[in-house]
Scaffold this active site. Structure first.
Site, mmCIF file in Angstrom:
data_model
loop_
_atom_site.group_PDB
_atom_site.id
_atom_site.type_symbol
_atom_site.label_atom_id
_atom_site.label_comp_id
_atom_site.label_asym_id
_atom_site.label_seq_id
_atom_site.Cartn_x
_atom_site.Cartn_y
_atom_site.Cartn_z
ATOM 1 N N GLU A 94 -45.468 -53.168 19.841
ATOM 2 C CA GLU A 94 -45.299 -51.806 19.336
ATOM 3 C C GLU A 94 -46.486 -50.927 19.727
ATOM 4 O OE1 GLU A 94 -42.760 -50.526 17.941
ATOM 5 O OE2 GLU A 94 -41.552 -52.313 17.557
ATOM 6 N N HIS A 95 -46.189 -49.747 20.218
ATOM 7 C CA HIS A 95 -47.194 -48.752 20.615
ATOM 8 C C HIS A 95 -48.120 -49.275 21.722
ATOM 9 C CE1 HIS A 95 -46.402 -45.733 17.405
ATOM 10 N NE2 HIS A 95 -45.896 -46.799 16.810
ATOM 11 N N GLY A 141 -32.323 -41.785 14.317
ATOM 12 C CA GLY A 141 -33.548 -41.712 13.539
ATOM 13 C C GLY A 141 -33.906 -42.995 12.818
ATOM 14 N N GLY A 149 -35.122 -45.830 14.612
ATOM 15 C CA GLY A 149 -35.997 -46.644 15.446
ATOM 16 C C GLY A 149 -35.272 -47.613 16.352
ATOM 17 N N SER A 199 -32.183 -44.651 20.022
ATOM 18 C CA SER A 199 -31.003 -43.814 20.254
ATOM 19 C C SER A 199 -31.313 -42.649 21.185
ATOM 20 C CB SER A 199 -30.456 -43.286 18.923
ATOM 21 O OG SER A 199 -31.441 -42.535 18.225
ATOM 22 N N GLU A 243 -37.818 -36.285 27.898
ATOM 23 C CA GLU A 243 -38.098 -36.378 26.469
ATOM 24 C C GLU A 243 -39.434 -35.719 26.127
ATOM 25 O OE1 GLU A 243 -37.256 -39.637 22.982
ATOM 26 O OE2 GLU A 243 -36.966 -40.127 25.079
ATOM 27 N N ASP A 276 -38.321 -47.703 25.752
ATOM 28 C CA ASP A 276 -36.913 -47.571 25.384
ATOM 29 C C ASP A 276 -36.035 -47.320 26.601
ATOM 30 O OD1 ASP A 276 -37.915 -47.836 22.865
ATOM 31 O OD2 ASP A 276 -37.358 -45.842 22.164
#
Length: 365
Positions: A71-72, A158, A160, A163, A196, A208
């Site tokens: 993550e991140h 929304g 996670g 989407s 984005e 993603d």
């Protein structure tokens, strides 16, 4: 159902075979999986204004995702291990005889229309994304005119599950069909990221988008964001399943503190370079060097650095546990990852912490 029979069915419904080819690359020659997903996607397609029966419309889909670990790390040059979900964003496009753009969200039952070269400023988020994609594609590759574009999804918004990226990838792939020039598939994640970043005002990485394009059933995808290398890692867990649970807490990247964490990572890297000289990215640091930066970094920057470096190590630990089918080790790695998200990155929430605690009390978790 045989693969060739399914291809014939899809060809009857949609003369553009791109949808089938995308499914085939994802599911291989497992016809039972193809048939199941064909049924799910067909249900989505039926809702796109009769698109299944319209031979002049092109249909494209991309999956959502869950990130097992990492993550991140994507925008900090690290590693990640996401896998795709059997939930999708689906986009239908049809050329227009004029320069008009007609956008239709089936789920929201909203429609907007504007000139390709003179788009309005006051569009809702989903239509603004389409506007941005059209502006960028028309600028870089050229479109032959306006377009009718319909979007639908069975992905929760929304929550996670990627989407937004599935939506962006689907739109980009659909517009590729209408554009006289093409973009390499390997370049598409970064291109979708630009859309984005620019039009949704979110400084995302490319995790993603990458999994939405290169996923394959039965595998997680190890992504090295420092080199761009990808490797499929088998999910060898015949007696276990991953469960995706929703906390009920809406998550919008632009409002979730995401951009702030991106900035903290960038500031931490700048200070690391002041101290150590050449440092390629934050993930290139080791725990010892992070400890040496304690007096140089703010608490938020130090937390990001600690998380990224430790999370990077957990990605390969997780991949090895999956290959061995070592579920106990896998569970411990995922628990450690959540603790780092909560304590170092400050990216958890009370509801999410409660779900983790509740899950750990269940037999088999």
């Amino acid at each position: 159902m045989k693969t060739e029979e399914l291809k014939n069915l899809l060809s009857e419904e949609n003369k553009n075979s791109y949808l089938f080819e995308k499914m085939l690359s994802f599911y291989g020659n497992n016809s039972s999986c193809l048939a199941q997903q064909k049924t799910r996607i067909h249900a989505l397609l039926k809702k796109i204004s009769g698109a299944v029966n319209n031979k002049n419309i092109f249909l494209v889909h991309a999956p959502g995702r869950t990130n097992l670990i990492g993550e991140h790390t994507d925008y900090n040059g690290g590693l990640a291990l996401p896998m795709a979900l059997n939930r999708y964003a689906v986009v239908g496009v049809k050329p227009s005889n004029s320069d008009q753009v007609r956008a239709h969200s089936v789920a929201l039952q909203e429609k907007y229309e504007w000139s390709l070269n003179h788009p309005p400023d006051d569009l809702p988020a989903w239509a603004n994304y389409i506007k941005g994609a059209l502006l960028q594609f028309n600028r870089d590759f050229g479109l032959r005119g306006g377009v009718n574009i319909m979007v639908h999804s069975d992905l929760s918004i929304g929550t996670g599950l990627g989407s937004s990226a599935a939506f962006g990838v689907s739109i980009a792939l659909a517009l590729q069909i209408l554009s006289p020039k093409k973009i390499k598939l390997t370049d598409l994640p970064a291109y979708c990221r630009q859309m984005e970043n620019r039009f949704m005002r979110v400084e995302t990485g490319v995790l993603d988008q990458t999994i939405a394009i290169f996923a394959r059933k039965g595998y997680a995808l190890r992504i090295d964001f420092s080199t761009g290398n990808r490797a499929l890692e088998p999910l060898r867990m015949p007696k276990h399943k991953f469960v995706v649970m929703e906390s009920g807490e809406s998550r919008q990247l632009a409002k979730s503190g995401y951009n702030e964490r991106v900035a903290w990572g960038q500031d931490a890297l700048a200070k690391a370079r002041q101290r150590f000289g050449s440092v390629k990215n934050l993930a290139a640091l080791n725990p010892e060097r992070v400890a040496m930066l304690k007096t140089d970094l703010s608490p938020a920057e130090l937390g990001v650095a600690r998380h990224v470096v430790s999370e990077n190590l957990r990605v390969d630990q997780c991949a090895r546990a999956l290959v061995k089918g070592d579920m106990e080790s896998l569970g411990n790695i995922l628990i450690a990852g959540h603790a780092s998200m909560r304590d170092d990155l400050k990216a958890s929430s009370e509801r999410l912490d409660y779900l983790v605690s509740a899950a750990l009390e269940q037999t088999g978790c």
